[in-house]
Write a protein that holds these residues in place. Sequence first.
Motif, PDB file in Angstrom:
ATOM      1  N   MET A   1     -21.989  -9.634   7.714  1.00 31.62           N
ATOM      2  CA  MET A   1     -22.790  -9.274   6.590  1.00 31.62           C
ATOM      3  C   MET A   1     -24.067 -10.488   6.268  1.00 31.62           C
ATOM      4  SD  MET A   1     -21.486  -9.379   2.549  1.00 31.62           S
ATOM      5  CE  MET A   1     -22.686  -9.036   1.333  1.00 31.62           C
ATOM      6  N   LEU A   2     -25.192 -10.069   6.263  1.00 34.63           N
ATOM      7  CA  LEU A   2     -26.243 -10.948   6.211  1.00 34.63           C
ATOM      8  C   LEU A   2     -26.321 -11.590   4.755  1.00 34.63           C
ATOM      9  CD1 LEU A   2     -29.086  -9.188   7.971  1.00 34.63           C
ATOM     10  CD2 LEU A   2     -27.662 -10.766   9.033  1.00 34.63           C
ATOM     11  N   ASN A   3     -26.317 -12.979   4.770  1.00 37.25           N
ATOM     12  CA  ASN A   3     -26.550 -13.512   3.488  1.00 37.25           C
ATOM     13  C   ASN A   3     -27.259 -14.607   3.605  1.00 37.25           C
ATOM     14  OD1 ASN A   3     -24.885 -16.053   4.222  1.00 37.25           O
ATOM     15  ND2 ASN A   3     -23.398 -14.322   4.652  1.00 37.25           N
ATOM     16  N   ASN A   4     -27.486 -15.357   2.500  1.00 37.19           N
ATOM     17  CA  ASN A   4     -28.417 -16.488   2.333  1.00 37.19           C
ATOM     18  C   ASN A   4     -27.541 -17.874   2.440  1.00 37.19           C
ATOM     19  OD1 ASN A   4     -30.745 -14.853   2.268  1.00 37.19           O
ATOM     20  ND2 ASN A   4     -30.465 -14.282   0.255  1.00 37.19           N
ATOM     21  N   VAL A   5     -26.406 -17.733   2.372  1.00 43.74           N
ATOM     22  CA  VAL A   5     -25.550 -18.994   2.392  1.00 43.74           C
ATOM     23  C   VAL A   5     -26.119 -20.384   3.122  1.00 43.74           C
ATOM     24  CG1 VAL A   5     -23.359 -20.105   2.678  1.00 43.74           C
ATOM     25  CG2 VAL A   5     -23.283 -17.636   1.734  1.00 43.74           C
ATOM     26  N   LYS A   6     -26.112 -20.132   4.546  1.00 39.30           N
ATOM     27  CA  LYS A   6     -26.911 -21.141   5.312  1.00 39.30           C
ATOM     28  C   LYS A   6     -28.047 -21.651   4.839  1.00 39.30           C
ATOM     29  CE  LYS A   6     -27.259 -22.643  10.125  1.00 39.30           C
ATOM     30  NZ  LYS A   6     -27.169 -22.129  11.463  1.00 39.30           N
ATOM     31  N   ALA A   7     -29.078 -20.969   4.531  1.00 40.08           N
ATOM     32  CA  ALA A   7     -30.337 -21.328   4.060  1.00 40.08           C
ATOM     33  C   ALA A   7     -30.333 -22.113   2.758  1.00 40.08           C
ATOM     34  CB  ALA A   7     -31.213 -19.998   3.903  1.00 40.08           C
ATOM     35  N   ALA A  45     -17.050 -15.426  -2.706  1.00 39.83           N
ATOM     36  CA  ALA A  45     -18.613 -15.231  -3.010  1.00 39.83           C
ATOM     37  C   ALA A  45     -18.741 -15.941  -4.316  1.00 39.83           C
ATOM     38  CB  ALA A  45     -18.747 -13.623  -2.968  1.00 39.83           C
ATOM     39  N   LYS A  46     -18.328 -15.830  -5.271  1.00 37.69           N
ATOM     40  CA  LYS A  46     -18.435 -16.234  -6.673  1.00 37.69           C
ATOM     41  C   LYS A  46     -18.293 -17.926  -6.491  1.00 37.69           C
ATOM     42  CE  LYS A  46     -17.796 -16.291 -11.421  1.00 37.69           C
ATOM     43  NZ  LYS A  46     -18.996 -16.710 -11.711  1.00 37.69           N
ATOM     44  N   ARG A  47     -17.332 -18.253  -5.926  1.00 34.40           N
ATOM     45  CA  ARG A  47     -17.144 -19.876  -5.680  1.00 34.40           C
ATOM     46  C   ARG A  47     -18.249 -20.493  -4.982  1.00 34.40           C
ATOM     47  NH1 ARG A  47     -10.928 -19.384  -4.559  1.00 34.40           N
ATOM     48  NH2 ARG A  47     -11.578 -20.120  -2.534  1.00 34.40           N
ATOM     49  N   LEU A  48     -18.530 -19.507  -3.801  1.00 27.08           N
ATOM     50  CA  LEU A  48     -19.799 -20.035  -2.775  1.00 27.08           C
ATOM     51  C   LEU A  48     -20.997 -20.220  -3.709  1.00 27.08           C
ATOM     52  CD1 LEU A  48     -18.957 -18.487   0.237  1.00 27.08           C
ATOM     53  CD2 LEU A  48     -19.117 -20.893   0.121  1.00 27.08           C
ATOM     54  N   ALA A  49     -21.238 -19.368  -4.546  1.00 26.33           N
ATOM     55  CA  ALA A  49     -22.604 -19.031  -5.491  1.00 26.33           C
ATOM     56  C   ALA A  49     -22.573 -20.191  -6.412  1.00 26.33           C
ATOM     57  CB  ALA A  49     -22.712 -17.553  -5.908  1.00 26.33           C
ATOM     58  N   GLY A  53     -25.206 -23.409  -6.838  1.00 22.29           N
ATOM     59  CA  GLY A  53     -26.085 -23.191  -8.230  1.00 22.29           C
ATOM     60  C   GLY A  53     -26.599 -21.938  -8.240  1.00 22.29           C
ATOM     61  N   GLU A  54     -26.321 -20.868  -7.787  1.00 18.54           N
ATOM     62  CA  GLU A  54     -27.183 -19.685  -7.207  1.00 18.54           C
ATOM     63  C   GLU A  54     -26.370 -18.443  -7.935  1.00 18.54           C
ATOM     64  OE1 GLU A  54     -30.184 -19.248  -6.177  1.00 18.54           O
ATOM     65  OE2 GLU A  54     -30.501 -21.402  -5.658  1.00 18.54           O
ATOM     66  N   SER A  55     -26.942 -17.335  -8.067  1.00 24.26           N
ATOM     67  CA  SER A  55     -26.204 -16.059  -8.646  1.00 24.26           C
ATOM     68  C   SER A  55     -25.550 -15.346  -7.361  1.00 24.26           C
ATOM     69  CB  SER A  55     -27.255 -15.338  -9.325  1.00 24.26           C
ATOM     70  OG  SER A  55     -28.024 -14.577  -8.399  1.00 24.26           O
ATOM     71  N   ILE A  56     -24.528 -14.731  -7.370  1.00 20.78           N
ATOM     72  CA  ILE A  56     -24.006 -14.022  -6.161  1.00 20.78           C
ATOM     73  C   ILE A  56     -25.266 -13.092  -5.619  1.00 20.78           C
ATOM     74  CG2 ILE A  56     -22.486 -12.320  -5.450  1.00 20.78           C
ATOM     75  CD1 ILE A  56     -20.374 -13.460  -7.495  1.00 20.78           C
ATOM     76  N   GLU A  57     -25.942 -12.455  -6.733  1.00 23.12           N
ATOM     77  CA  GLU A  57     -27.213 -11.681  -5.923  1.00 23.12           C
ATOM     78  C   GLU A  57     -27.898 -12.419  -5.205  1.00 23.12           C
ATOM     79  OE1 GLU A  57     -26.134 -12.041  -9.097  1.00 23.12           O
ATOM     80  OE2 GLU A  57     -25.441 -10.033  -9.454  1.00 23.12           O
ATOM     81  N   ASN A  58     -28.273 -13.554  -5.396  1.00 27.54           N
ATOM     82  CA  ASN A  58     -29.595 -14.476  -4.738  1.00 27.54           C
ATOM     83  C   ASN A  58     -28.568 -14.827  -3.389  1.00 27.54           C
ATOM     84  OD1 ASN A  58     -31.457 -14.153  -6.388  1.00 27.54           O
ATOM     85  ND2 ASN A  58     -31.127 -16.381  -7.290  1.00 27.54           N
ATOM     86  N   VAL A  59     -27.303 -15.015  -3.389  1.00 28.79           N
ATOM     87  CA  VAL A  59     -26.804 -15.854  -2.179  1.00 28.79           C
ATOM     88  C   VAL A  59     -26.329 -14.270  -1.285  1.00 28.79           C
ATOM     89  CG1 VAL A  59     -24.692 -16.823  -1.293  1.00 28.79           C
ATOM     90  CG2 VAL A  59     -25.709 -17.574  -3.387  1.00 28.79           C
ATOM     91  N   PHE A  60     -26.129 -13.201  -1.590  1.00 29.36           N
ATOM     92  CA  PHE A  60     -25.393 -12.230  -0.822  1.00 29.36           C
ATOM     93  C   PHE A  60     -26.170 -10.852  -0.678  1.00 29.36           C
ATOM     94  CE2 PHE A  60     -21.722 -14.971  -1.647  1.00 29.36           C
ATOM     95  CZ  PHE A  60     -21.419 -15.189  -0.129  1.00 29.36           C
ATOM     96  N   MET A  64     -34.512 -11.643  -0.126  1.00 25.45           N
ATOM     97  CA  MET A  64     -35.225 -12.673   0.356  1.00 25.45           C
ATOM     98  C   MET A  64     -34.511 -13.137   1.714  1.00 25.45           C
ATOM     99  SD  MET A  64     -35.156 -14.492  -3.373  1.00 25.45           S
ATOM    100  CE  MET A  64     -36.328 -16.247  -3.168  1.00 25.45           C
ATOM    101  N   SER A  65     -35.423 -13.390   2.948  1.00 25.18           N
ATOM    102  CA  SER A  65     -34.766 -13.784   4.091  1.00 25.18           C
ATOM    103  C   SER A  65     -34.653 -15.133   3.933  1.00 25.18           C
ATOM    104  CB  SER A  65     -35.788 -13.147   5.088  1.00 25.18           C
ATOM    105  OG  SER A  65     -36.730 -13.625   5.083  1.00 25.18           O
ATOM    106  N   TYR A  66     -35.393 -16.000   3.470  1.00 20.75           N
ATOM    107  CA  TYR A  66     -35.430 -17.483   3.325  1.00 20.75           C
ATOM    108  C   TYR A  66     -35.855 -17.995   4.761  1.00 20.75           C
ATOM    109  CZ  TYR A  66     -33.153 -18.167  -0.958  1.00 20.75           C
ATOM    110  OH  TYR A  66     -32.660 -18.296  -2.212  1.00 20.75           O
TER     111      TYR A  66
END
Length: 76
Positions: A1-7, A45-49, A53-60, A64-66
């Motif tokens: 699953m692609l996500n924005n966690v690392k960025a 996912a909620k704990r990571l978001a 300091g981001e919403s789950i939507e922004n993270v997962f 936005m590809s960052y």
Amino acid sequence: MLNNVKALRQEKQMSQATLADMAKVSRPYLSDVENGKVVPSITIAKRLATALGESIENVFFSKMSYMVDRSSKITE
């Protein structure tokens, strides 16, 4: 699953260890999430978001590809 966690983590200048501690997951698990090897549960996912300091939507779910720095401004 692609996500924005690392960025997002890198943008906030957090180490994997710091984010993993804040989200109460192991560092290897966080690495697997960042690399799309595992899909986190909604709880994780909620704990990571939250830790980012981001919403789950922004993270997962954000498209936005960052690949572009969010702090850069578009000028006309």
